[in-house]
Design an enzyme around this catalytic site. Structure first.
Site, PDB file in Angstrom:
ATOM      1  N   HIS A  95      30.740  12.406 -49.476  1.00 30.04           N
ATOM      2  CA  HIS A  95      31.288  12.579 -50.830  1.00 30.04           C
ATOM      3  C   HIS A  95      32.803  12.349 -50.885  1.00 30.04           C
ATOM      4  O   HIS A  95      33.369  12.296 -51.993  1.00 30.04           O
ATOM      5  CB  HIS A  95      30.998  13.987 -51.364  1.00 30.04           C
ATOM      6  CG  HIS A  95      29.541  14.282 -51.541  1.00 30.04           C
ATOM      7  ND1 HIS A  95      28.716  13.480 -52.306  1.00 30.04           N
ATOM      8  CD2 HIS A  95      28.759  15.282 -51.058  1.00 30.04           C
ATOM      9  CE1 HIS A  95      27.485  13.985 -52.273  1.00 30.04           C
ATOM     10  NE2 HIS A  95      27.482  15.065 -51.526  1.00 30.04           N
ATOM     11  N   ASP A 103      20.646  11.234 -47.202  1.00 34.77           N
ATOM     12  CA  ASP A 103      20.983  12.590 -47.683  1.00 34.77           C
ATOM     13  C   ASP A 103      20.456  12.729 -49.125  1.00 34.77           C
ATOM     14  O   ASP A 103      20.415  11.739 -49.863  1.00 34.77           O
ATOM     15  CB  ASP A 103      22.502  12.762 -47.661  1.00 34.77           C
ATOM     16  CG  ASP A 103      22.966  14.180 -47.953  1.00 34.77           C
ATOM     17  OD1 ASP A 103      23.324  14.894 -46.995  1.00 34.77           O
ATOM     18  OD2 ASP A 103      22.993  14.551 -49.144  1.00 34.77           O
ATOM     19  N   HIS A 158      21.783  13.910 -51.624  1.00 36.12           N
ATOM     20  CA  HIS A 158      22.852  13.662 -52.604  1.00 36.12           C
ATOM     21  C   HIS A 158      23.386  12.235 -52.488  1.00 36.12           C
ATOM     22  O   HIS A 158      23.444  11.682 -51.387  1.00 36.12           O
ATOM     23  CB  HIS A 158      23.998  14.662 -52.383  1.00 36.12           C
ATOM     24  CG  HIS A 158      23.547  16.088 -52.418  1.00 36.12           C
ATOM     25  ND1 HIS A 158      23.330  16.836 -51.293  1.00 36.12           N
ATOM     26  CD2 HIS A 158      23.233  16.885 -53.469  1.00 36.12           C
ATOM     27  CE1 HIS A 158      22.909  18.050 -51.633  1.00 36.12           C
ATOM     28  NE2 HIS A 158      22.839  18.105 -52.953  1.00 36.12           N
ATOM     29  N   ASP A 163      19.145  17.448 -45.863  1.00 32.06           N
ATOM     30  CA  ASP A 163      18.820  18.208 -47.068  1.00 32.06           C
ATOM     31  C   ASP A 163      17.784  17.490 -47.916  1.00 32.06           C
ATOM     32  O   ASP A 163      17.387  17.965 -48.972  1.00 32.06           O
ATOM     33  CB  ASP A 163      20.085  18.533 -47.887  1.00 32.06           C
ATOM     34  CG  ASP A 163      21.009  17.353 -48.036  1.00 32.06           C
ATOM     35  OD1 ASP A 163      20.600  16.211 -47.724  1.00 32.06           O
ATOM     36  OD2 ASP A 163      22.157  17.552 -48.482  1.00 32.06           O
TER      37      ASP A 163
HETATM   38 ZN   LIG Z   1      23.629  16.422 -49.247  1.00 29.60          ZN
END
Ligand SMILES: [Zn+2]
Length: 300
Positions: free
Chosen positions: A123, A159, A161, A242
């Site tokens: 991120h 991931d 996200h 995740d």
């Molecule tokens: Zn993540």
């Protein structure tokens, strides 16, 4: 050949505050899982030095690194709602960046490597920390691999996200292609299919709760779209766990066996070319451990 597991003990130090899901125990869980005696002959442990300032500045502007350095010198502080620099976090951030870079290099000499990076990185934007991330580890690894002779790099991100930082850092550079499958809509809100960069970005946004076979298939379809008529010299995987069923921060339904089969499928597509895993998220310790072992054993 054995897979290089690249690490630095300082990655344990980062502390984002009481109850923060990105906690030091994640690092311990990964180490404990990979140190099981039955894995010893499959892995080569490599302790990497922290990243030098000059190396970080290949990806992040000096003013941003100065800001983090100064915040660390004052004892730390908040960078966004869920991204905190604790008293010793800067040591972990620099170690994590160094671990990722070393894995990018080790992958080339040994065929495969896994970077135990903590804090995660996907991120992190050029000049902004967010989503538990400070420096973009996988892009640092890709840039280092390119400097060592891998002209074209494919970065894939499973991931749960969206790897918004990675996308932002590579979306104007056709020498890197980026594939991300992620829950959508979900944090951080980016990652639609029409975000294509210069034709080098391949997003696969999906809702939570679909059958695991759907995620399994759709991610590889995204990878194959990126590989159509384009041959990367190295593959880097933003390996977030995740996306496994039961993680508290995601709603995907994957099992460790899917991680194993994805890794094997990516290895098969790359043949003898290097494949490097870089740890991102994964917030239930038993799932994180199982996912890492499944991934690392299938890398070589
Ligand atoms: Zn993540």
């Amino acid at each position: 050949m054995a897979t290089a597991v690249v690490w630095n003990p300082a990655c344990r130090h980062h502390y984002g505050g009481a109850g923060h899901p990105e906690r030091p125990q994640r690092f311990e869980a990964v180490l404990e899982a990979l140190r099981r005696p039955e894995l010893a002959t499959r892995l080569t442990w490599v302790e990497a030095p922290p990243a030098a300032r000059s190396a970080i500045e290949r990806v992040h502007p000096p003013e941003y690194v100065d800001m983090l350095d100064a915040l660390a010198a004052r004892g730390g502080g908040a960078l966004d709602a869920d991204t905190f620099l604790g008293p010793r976090s800067w040591e972990s951030v620099l170690a994590s960046a160094g671990v990722a870079r070393a894995a990018g290099a080790r992958g080339q000499t040994e065929g495969s490597a896994f970077a135990i990076t903590r804090p995660p990185g996907h991120h992190a934007l050029a000049a902004r920390a967010m989503g538990f991330c400070f420096l973009n580890n996988v892009v640092l690894a890709a840039r280092h691999a390119q400097a060592l002779g891998c002209a074209r790099a494919l970065v894939v991100d499973w991931d749960v996200h969206h790897g918004n930082g990675t996308q932002a850092l590579v979306e104007r550079d056709p020498s890197i292609r980026f594939v991300s499958m992620h829950q959508y809509p979900w944090y951080p809100g980016t990652g639609t299919t029409d975000e294509r960069g210069v034709g080098n970005v391949f997003n696969v946004p999906r809702p939570g709760g679909l059958p695991r076979a759907t995620y399994f298939r759709d991610f590889l379809a995204g990878v194959d779209a990126a590989l159509d008529g384009w041959n990367p010299d190295i593959l880097l995987i933003s390996a977030g766990f995740d996306s496994l069923a039961g993680d508290p921060l995601g709603e995907f339904t994957l099992e460790p066996d899917d991680i194993s089969r994805w890794t094997a499928a990516l290895r098969e597509r790359m043949g003898k070319r290097p494949v490097v895993g870089v740890l991102e998220g994964g917030y239930r310790l038993d799932l994180l451990a199982a996912g890492v072992v499944a991934h690392v054993l299938a890398l070589s």
